[in-house]
Design a protein around this motif. Structure first.
Motif, PDB file in Angstrom:
ATOM      1  N   GLU A 132     -19.628  40.740  60.294  1.00 31.47           N
ATOM      2  CA  GLU A 132     -20.759  41.682  60.289  1.00 31.47           C
ATOM      3  C   GLU A 132     -21.970  41.045  59.610  1.00 31.47           C
ATOM      4  O   GLU A 132     -23.095  41.132  60.112  1.00 31.47           O
ATOM      5  N   LEU A 133     -21.748  40.396  58.480  1.00 36.40           N
ATOM      6  CA  LEU A 133     -22.824  39.693  57.782  1.00 36.40           C
ATOM      7  C   LEU A 133     -23.333  38.536  58.636  1.00 36.40           C
ATOM      8  O   LEU A 133     -24.541  38.301  58.741  1.00 36.40           O
ATOM      9  N   ALA A 134     -22.420  37.826  59.269  1.00 34.48           N
ATOM     10  CA  ALA A 134     -22.795  36.700  60.132  1.00 34.48           C
ATOM     11  C   ALA A 134     -23.703  37.171  61.262  1.00 34.48           C
ATOM     12  O   ALA A 134     -24.709  36.531  61.574  1.00 34.48           O
ATOM     13  N   LYS A 135     -23.354  38.291  61.886  1.00 33.89           N
ATOM     14  CA  LYS A 135     -24.171  38.826  62.977  1.00 33.89           C
ATOM     15  C   LYS A 135     -25.569  39.173  62.475  1.00 33.89           C
ATOM     16  O   LYS A 135     -26.566  38.847  63.121  1.00 33.89           O
ATOM     17  N   GLU A 136     -25.632  39.803  61.326  1.00 35.94           N
ATOM     18  CA  GLU A 136     -26.934  40.173  60.754  1.00 35.94           C
ATOM     19  C   GLU A 136     -27.784  38.925  60.492  1.00 35.94           C
ATOM     20  O   GLU A 136     -28.973  38.885  60.814  1.00 35.94           O
ATOM     21  N   LEU A 137     -27.167  37.907  59.910  1.00 36.23           N
ATOM     22  CA  LEU A 137     -27.898  36.664  59.639  1.00 36.23           C
ATOM     23  C   LEU A 137     -28.345  35.988  60.934  1.00 36.23           C
ATOM     24  O   LEU A 137     -29.488  35.523  61.033  1.00 36.23           O
ATOM     25  N   LYS A 138     -27.463  35.928  61.926  1.00 31.99           N
ATOM     26  CA  LYS A 138     -27.820  35.330  63.228  1.00 31.99           C
ATOM     27  C   LYS A 138     -28.983  36.074  63.860  1.00 31.99           C
ATOM     28  O   LYS A 138     -29.905  35.469  64.407  1.00 31.99           O
ATOM     29  N   ASP A 139     -28.922  37.414  63.798  1.00 29.48           N
ATOM     30  CA  ASP A 139     -29.989  38.233  64.374  1.00 29.48           C
ATOM     31  C   ASP A 139     -31.330  37.960  63.699  1.00 29.48           C
ATOM     32  O   ASP A 139     -32.384  38.178  64.293  1.00 29.48           O
ATOM     33  N   ARG A 140     -31.288  37.491  62.467  1.00 29.32           N
ATOM     34  CA  ARG A 140     -32.518  37.171  61.726  1.00 29.32           C
ATOM     35  C   ARG A 140     -32.887  35.690  61.846  1.00 29.32           C
ATOM     36  O   ARG A 140     -33.729  35.198  61.105  1.00 29.32           O
ATOM     37  N   GLY A 141     -32.195  34.970  62.735  1.00 29.57           N
ATOM     38  CA  GLY A 141     -32.556  33.589  63.015  1.00 29.57           C
ATOM     39  C   GLY A 141     -31.883  32.540  62.151  1.00 29.57           C
ATOM     40  O   GLY A 141     -32.285  31.373  62.161  1.00 29.57           O
ATOM     41  N   HIS A 142     -30.857  32.927  61.409  1.00 28.35           N
ATOM     42  CA  HIS A 142     -30.153  31.964  60.556  1.00 28.35           C
ATOM     43  C   HIS A 142     -29.099  31.200  61.353  1.00 28.35           C
ATOM     44  O   HIS A 142     -28.551  31.699  62.331  1.00 28.35           O
ATOM     45  N   ASN A 143     -28.812  29.980  60.898  1.00 23.19           N
ATOM     46  CA  ASN A 143     -27.771  29.148  61.496  1.00 23.19           C
ATOM     47  C   ASN A 143     -26.431  29.538  60.866  1.00 23.19           C
ATOM     48  O   ASN A 143     -26.201  29.274  59.692  1.00 23.19           O
ATOM     49  N   VAL A 144     -25.578  30.167  61.656  1.00 22.27           N
ATOM     50  CA  VAL A 144     -24.292  30.669  61.163  1.00 22.27           C
ATOM     51  C   VAL A 144     -23.169  30.056  61.994  1.00 22.27           C
ATOM     52  O   VAL A 144     -23.255  29.996  63.220  1.00 22.27           O
TER      53      VAL A 144
END
Length: 149
Positions: free
Chosen positions: A87-99
């Motif tokens: 869930e945290l990974a999805k949020e970070l990805k949605d904000r443009g982070h490399n996950v």
């Protein structure tokens, strides 16, 4: 001809969190990793080969490790995909982070196993992976040796 070991060192920055851990590392944090890759083989004896005298060209080893590990893990945040961290990974990805979502707990121990498998697949037939050392902090590291596996 003698077997020779050569080592190339790499560094990269990676964040991670250990789901279910009972200490501070359950929180998202990062490390300046240092990875030492040691391969073993016989130096090329063919005098007509441009790589005569080399076990493997350091630039060829660098290309393998950069493409499969450094370029993938550098400035990424790694989570075990089998945990609620997705869930945290999805949020970070949605904000443009490399996950990166991996099939293991992203400890140094498990990462070094993953790295060994990736590197072994890319080495020429006459070269073997001898050892890996993944240094997480100045005083903490995990090592992988072919003789143990």
């Amino acid at each position: 001809m003698s077997k020779i070991r050569i080592t190339k060192q790499f560094s990269f920055e990676t964040g991670h969190a250990l789901y279910g851990y009972d200490g501070k590392c359950k929180n998202v944090h990062g490390h300046s990793y240092k990875l030492s890759v040691t391969v073993i083989g016989e130096p090329i004896s063919d005098t007509s080969n441009v790589k005569f005298g080399m076990v493997i060209d350091f630039s060829d080893l660098k290309k393998i490790v950069k493409e499969d590990i450094v370029d993938v893990f550098d400035h990424a945040t790694v989570f075990n995909k089998n945990t609620p961290h997705v869930e945290l990974a999805k949020e970070l990805k949605d904000r443009g982070h490399n996950v990166l979502l991996v099939n293991y707990q992203p400890t140094s121990e498990m990462m070094v196993i993953d790295f060994a498998e990736k590197i072994k697949k890319r080495l020429p037939e006459n070269i073997s992976l001898f050892a890996l050392k993944l240094q997480e902090t100045e005083s903490s590291y995990a090592e992988w040796y072919a003789t143990d596996n």
